[in-house]
Write an enzyme that holds these catalytic residues in place. Structure first.
Site, short mmCIF file in Angstrom:
data_model
loop_
_atom_site.label_atom_id
_atom_site.label_comp_id
_atom_site.label_asym_id
_atom_site.label_seq_id
_atom_site.Cartn_x
_atom_site.Cartn_y
_atom_site.Cartn_z
N ILE A 74 -3.49 -8.24 4.08
CA ILE A 74 -2.60 -7.11 4.06
C ILE A 74 -1.51 -6.96 5.03
CG2 ILE A 74 -2.37 -4.43 3.91
CD1 ILE A 74 -5.22 -4.46 2.78
N PRO B 44 -10.03 -4.30 10.38
CA PRO B 44 -11.21 -3.68 10.00
C PRO B 44 -11.61 -2.60 11.07
CG PRO B 44 -11.57 -5.86 10.74
CD PRO B 44 -10.02 -5.42 10.74
N ARG C 109 -8.49 2.16 8.98
CA ARG C 109 -9.58 3.15 9.19
C ARG C 109 -9.27 4.17 10.07
NH1 ARG C 109 -10.80 1.20 5.18
NH2 ARG C 109 -12.53 0.19 4.59
N ASP D 152 -3.39 7.61 6.47
CA ASP D 152 -4.06 7.92 5.14
C ASP D 152 -5.64 7.68 5.24
OD1 ASP D 152 -4.09 7.49 1.99
OD2 ASP D 152 -4.76 5.34 2.41
N GLU E 244 -14.24 10.62 4.80
CA GLU E 244 -13.64 10.73 3.37
C GLU E 244 -13.12 12.09 3.03
OE1 GLU E 244 -12.44 8.09 1.56
OE2 GLU E 244 -13.23 7.00 3.27
N HIS F 19 -6.66 9.14 1.68
CA HIS F 19 -7.14 7.70 1.39
C HIS F 19 -6.84 7.21 0.02
CE1 HIS F 19 -10.48 4.79 2.50
NE2 HIS F 19 -9.31 4.22 2.46
#
Length: 313
Positions: free
Chosen positions: A156, A204, A232, A256, A261, A281
């Site tokens: 990415i 990550p 994250r 985002d 969550e 997200h």
């Protein structure tokens, strides 16, 4: 053997069944659950006699896994696996694989949607029109000629760097190991933060990256700089980001991902921050990405059945 899809994967049941038939055939009993449930008791009920489970990004911890004596493989229909107790799986000899790559295009697209929104004040401009306002105070800047900082040069991060190059940006990158990427100048994190007009995070979540961007790091950024986090939530200290936006230490941010969550609690500190774009997200979530993901999931399981597991973490 039994394969259990613990939740839908964003494509139609018919399409998923067709893929499973093409890739896996009739070698496994397959169960498809039509909804997403995260309660521990329900996850145990759904998983307890499965040999293989498929899930995306909800927590799947030891207290569930240990109740599944037949479990041999967890296929994570996601890129990150920090929500799965991987170490316990290693102890049990349970393979864990992911779907790295399925959302590369989707995430990079959203990064530049956010970057352009921040640079050109699209949301405030929309509100100004609805309030009979003008462009006064809303004139932004072009990306061309700006310094774009990419933290993390995985798939990415590399795609984001290429797109930034296409916009005419000078691209700086920080990565824990040296990588040769055309059009990218690798620097240390302090240099990237100090020089970049836009900083985009693509790492990550692990012990080394938790809290990677905190008060000290934000203080090193330019007052006119923007921070974008589609990685994250815990990679960024939310309180520190709020304070940096409130005090004008940086000019804006787009987020985002959060510590949990969505739905996000209405009193979350970042929802009170000025000049912050928040999305639920959604970076990974496009129809094309979901289709790619389903193919990778089935390929992962087929490879395991054939004794050639892929995408292991």
């Amino acid at each position: 053997m039994k394969l259990v899809f613990l939740e839908p994967l964003g494509i139609s049941r018919e399409s998923l069944e067709k893929l499973v038939q093409e890739k896996i055939g009739d070698s496994m009993e397959v169960v498809y659950y039509p909804d997403r449930r995260e309660e521990e008791e329900e996850l145990i009920r759904r998983s307890q006699d499965a040999d293989v489970v498929v899930l995306s990004n909800f927590p799947y911890r030891k207290n569930v896994i240990e109740k599944c004596p037949n479990l041999k493989m967890i296929c994570v229909a996601f890129t990150g696996v920090d929500h799965v107790d991987v170490e316990y799986c290693r102890q049990r000899g349970i393979l864990v694989c992911n779907c790295a790559g399925y959302s590369t295009v989707a995430v990079a697209d959203l990064v530049f949607g956010m970057a352009i929104d921040l640079a050109r004040n699209i949301l405030p401009c929309n509100q100004a029109v609805r309030n009979q306002g003008t462009k006064n105070g809303l004139v932004g800047y072009e990306l061309e000629g700006k310094i774009f900082g990419v933290v993390g040069l995985g798939a990415i991060g590399q795609r984001v760097a290429r797109i930034a190059n296409a916009f005419g940006c000078r691209v700086l990158a920080y990565n824990r190991s040296q990588k040769s990427v055309d059009g990218v100048e690798q620097v240390d994190l302090d240099t990237l933060l100090a020089q970049s007009d836009i900083v985009s995070l693509h790492v990550p979540l692990n012990d080394a990256t938790r809290g990677l961007i905190g008060k000290e790091e934000l203080a090193k950024m330019k007052p006119g700089a923007f921070l974008i986090n589609t990685a994250r939530g815990p990679v960024v200290d939310s309180q520190a980001l709020y304070e940096a936006l409130e005090k004008g230490v940086i000019a804006g941010a787009a987020v985002d991902v959060f510590e949990t969550e969505p739905p996000i609690e209405p009193d979350h500190i970042l929802l009170k921050a000025p000049n912050l774009i928040a999305t639920p997200h959604v970076a990974f979530a496009t129809q094309q990405a979901f289709e790619k993901r389903a193919v990778i999931v089935c390929d992962n399981i087929a490879g395991w059945l054939e004794g050639r597991p892929v995408n292991l973490v």
